[in-house]
Design a protein around this motif. Structure first.
Motif, PDB file in Angstrom:
ATOM      1  N   GLU A   1     -13.424   2.975  -5.519  1.00 34.40           N
ATOM      2  CA  GLU A   1     -12.197   1.780  -4.615  1.00 34.40           C
ATOM      3  C   GLU A   1     -10.901   0.741  -4.303  1.00 34.40           C
ATOM      4  O   GLU A   1      -9.858   0.595  -3.486  1.00 34.40           O
ATOM      5  N   SER A   2     -11.042   0.174  -5.355  1.00 35.28           N
ATOM      6  CA  SER A   2      -9.353  -0.186  -5.772  1.00 35.28           C
ATOM      7  C   SER A   2      -8.308   0.634  -5.530  1.00 35.28           C
ATOM      8  O   SER A   2      -7.785   0.230  -5.949  1.00 35.28           O
ATOM      9  N   LEU A   3      -9.157   2.166  -5.771  1.00 40.05           N
ATOM     10  CA  LEU A   3      -7.130   2.786  -5.664  1.00 40.05           C
ATOM     11  C   LEU A   3      -7.336   3.129  -4.467  1.00 40.05           C
ATOM     12  O   LEU A   3      -6.435   4.349  -4.362  1.00 40.05           O
ATOM     13  N   ARG A   4      -8.338   2.864  -3.465  1.00 40.22           N
ATOM     14  CA  ARG A   4      -7.328   3.354  -2.040  1.00 40.22           C
ATOM     15  C   ARG A   4      -6.127   3.194  -1.324  1.00 40.22           C
ATOM     16  O   ARG A   4      -6.489   1.923  -1.804  1.00 40.22           O
ATOM     17  N   GLY A   5      -5.853   3.449  -0.814  1.00 41.69           N
ATOM     18  CA  GLY A   5      -5.277   2.943  -0.169  1.00 41.69           C
ATOM     19  C   GLY A   5      -5.336   1.413   0.845  1.00 41.69           C
ATOM     20  O   GLY A   5      -4.101   1.245   0.519  1.00 41.69           O
ATOM     21  N   TRP A   6      -5.928   1.230   1.303  1.00 45.79           N
ATOM     22  CA  TRP A   6      -6.136   0.450   2.369  1.00 45.79           C
ATOM     23  C   TRP A   6      -7.035  -1.024   1.167  1.00 45.79           C
ATOM     24  O   TRP A   6      -6.877  -1.873   1.768  1.00 45.79           O
ATOM     25  N   SER A   7      -7.368  -0.009  -0.279  1.00 50.20           N
ATOM     26  CA  SER A   7      -7.228  -1.729  -1.117  1.00 50.20           C
ATOM     27  C   SER A   7      -6.063  -2.469  -1.147  1.00 50.20           C
ATOM     28  O   SER A   7      -5.209  -2.897  -2.207  1.00 50.20           O
ATOM     29  N   TRP A   8      -4.295  -2.416  -0.506  1.00 54.77           N
ATOM     30  CA  TRP A   8      -2.834  -2.651  -0.972  1.00 54.77           C
ATOM     31  C   TRP A   8      -2.705  -3.745  -1.239  1.00 54.77           C
ATOM     32  O   TRP A   8      -2.800  -4.596  -1.850  1.00 54.77           O
ATOM     33  N   SER A   9      -4.311  -5.324  -0.434  1.00 53.93           N
ATOM     34  CA  SER A   9      -3.528  -6.232  -0.864  1.00 53.93           C
ATOM     35  C   SER A   9      -4.488  -6.970  -2.123  1.00 53.93           C
ATOM     36  O   SER A   9      -3.766  -7.889  -2.062  1.00 53.93           O
ATOM     37  N   GLU A  10      -4.918  -5.965  -2.963  1.00 53.79           N
ATOM     38  CA  GLU A  10      -5.185  -6.499  -4.005  1.00 53.79           C
ATOM     39  C   GLU A  10      -4.950  -5.536  -4.803  1.00 53.79           C
ATOM     40  O   GLU A  10      -3.818  -4.649  -5.103  1.00 53.79           O
ATOM     41  N   ALA A  11      -4.223  -6.029  -6.592  1.00 55.42           N
ATOM     42  CA  ALA A  11      -4.579  -5.346  -7.593  1.00 55.42           C
ATOM     43  C   ALA A  11      -5.626  -4.364  -7.602  1.00 55.42           C
ATOM     44  O   ALA A  11      -6.468  -4.242  -7.434  1.00 55.42           O
ATOM     45  N   PRO A  12      -4.940  -3.417  -8.441  1.00 55.84           N
ATOM     46  CA  PRO A  12      -3.878  -2.806  -8.811  1.00 55.84           C
ATOM     47  C   PRO A  12      -2.761  -2.374  -7.181  1.00 55.84           C
ATOM     48  O   PRO A  12      -2.003  -2.299  -8.043  1.00 55.84           O
ATOM     49  N   LEU A  13      -2.911  -1.609  -6.646  1.00 54.26           N
ATOM     50  CA  LEU A  13      -2.532  -1.592  -5.154  1.00 54.26           C
ATOM     51  C   LEU A  13      -1.173  -2.009  -4.880  1.00 54.26           C
ATOM     52  O   LEU A  13      -0.442  -2.436  -4.203  1.00 54.26           O
ATOM     53  N   ARG A  14      -1.597  -3.940  -5.184  1.00 50.66           N
ATOM     54  CA  ARG A  14      -0.988  -4.907  -4.638  1.00 50.66           C
ATOM     55  C   ARG A  14       0.784  -5.136  -5.180  1.00 50.66           C
ATOM     56  O   ARG A  14       0.566  -4.518  -5.867  1.00 50.66           O
TER      57      ARG A  14
END
Ligand code: SF4
Length: 293
Positions: free
Chosen positions: A27-40
């Protein structure tokens, strides 16, 4: 160009999709998780997709030259050829979609371009082959749909026979990317993110392009994109050769893309020159600028 063969379809449905369903994506590597690390995005910079995914420069000096020094560079022949073929594919699909009968020659003559460079005689020959290929395939799909769905509307026939968003403009800003990205193709019926590469098989990072666009797509539309495909288009001996590589956009590829983005964003944020490469791997659009530094 973006239609799969029967064998590729079988591979997609019997092998790749079951693997993608079984392995899944964090879930943390889905684009919609952009506001959290590691995608932020860690830094307040906007990068073009080709600089994050490309491996032209071994030291990433191309990132410094383009994004810190704002130098344009000199497009190389493979880049010019790639741009011409992408434009041809986009226009050919759009021609069929609109039900037009424009010929390649008519379209080519209407272009306001430098014919000695952007569409040299050699590139024109390849582009015409691509044009005919796309038009023939797309029209044949429409004919099959018309015959098998007699009560479907014209709009329905076209949107299911050519289920592609081509050169779709999308913002990558949520992920620290440019606000004017353009993805090669997204098959909205099968959920496949395509990227087309023209010429010799490129560096090993080619899977990063569909991965990056899938992440951006997920960040904007909040729909999962699990399958990527790179389409390799080559011309040899006067013939066009098309090969496709389908793959699961898994956690490993997503993490790799984030690593590339963060390392390159750091160079831009700090305005740091990584220095020249000991050995440049290929003809580089920044060769002349680089030599001056
Ligand atoms: S010329 Fe070489 S060192 Fe300079 S940006 Fe290009 S690949 Fe990198």
């Amino acid at each position: 160009m973006y239609y799969l063969t029967e064998v590729e379809n079988q591979y997609l449905m019997r092998k790749l999709r079951p693997i993608a369903r079984e392995v899944g994506v964090s879930e943390s590597l889905r684009g919609w998780s952009w506001s959290e690390a590691p995608l932020r995005p860690y830094y307040d910079v906007k990068l073009p997709m080709y600089l994050v995914c490309g491996k032209y420069c071994p030291t990433d000096r191309d990132v410094y030259i383009k994004c810190v020094l704002s130098e344009k560079g000199e497009p190389t022949l493979p880049m010019i050829m790639g741009a011409a073929i992408h434009k041809t594919v986009e226009t050919a699909y759009s021609t069929v979609r609109q039900g037009l009968n424009t010929s390649f020659e008519e379209w080519y003559n209407s272009l306001n371009i430098d014919r000695t460079r952007e569409f040299s005689e050699e590139i024109k020959k390849y582009a015409e082959t691509v044009w005919n290929h796309v038009i023939t395939n797309a029209r044949s799909k429409i004919c099959s749909s018309l015959a098998s769905q007699p009560y479907a509307s014209k709009e329905d026939i076209v949107s299911t026979s050519i289920p592609f968003l081509i050169e779709h403009r999308i913002t990558g800003e949520l992920l620290g990317m440019s606000g004017v990205l353009s993805l090669d193709c997204y098959d909205y019926l099968r959920g496949i993110m395509f990227d087309m590469k023209v010429g010799a098989k490129p560096f090993s990072s080619y899977k990063l392009y569909p991965t990056g666009y899938a992440l951006v797509f997920e960040s904007v539309y909040e729909v999962p994109v699990d399958i990527g495909c790179v389409v390799f288009v080559n011309f040899s001996g006067g013939r066009m050769n098309i090969q496709r590589e389908l793959f699961h956009i898994n956690d490993e590829l997503r993490s790799w893309w984030i690593e590339e983005r963060d390392r390159k964003a750091e160079i831009v944020a700090e305005g740091r020159d990584p220095g020249p490469a000991v050995q440049c791997r290929r003809s580089c659009m920044f060769e002349e600028v680089c030599a001056r530094l």
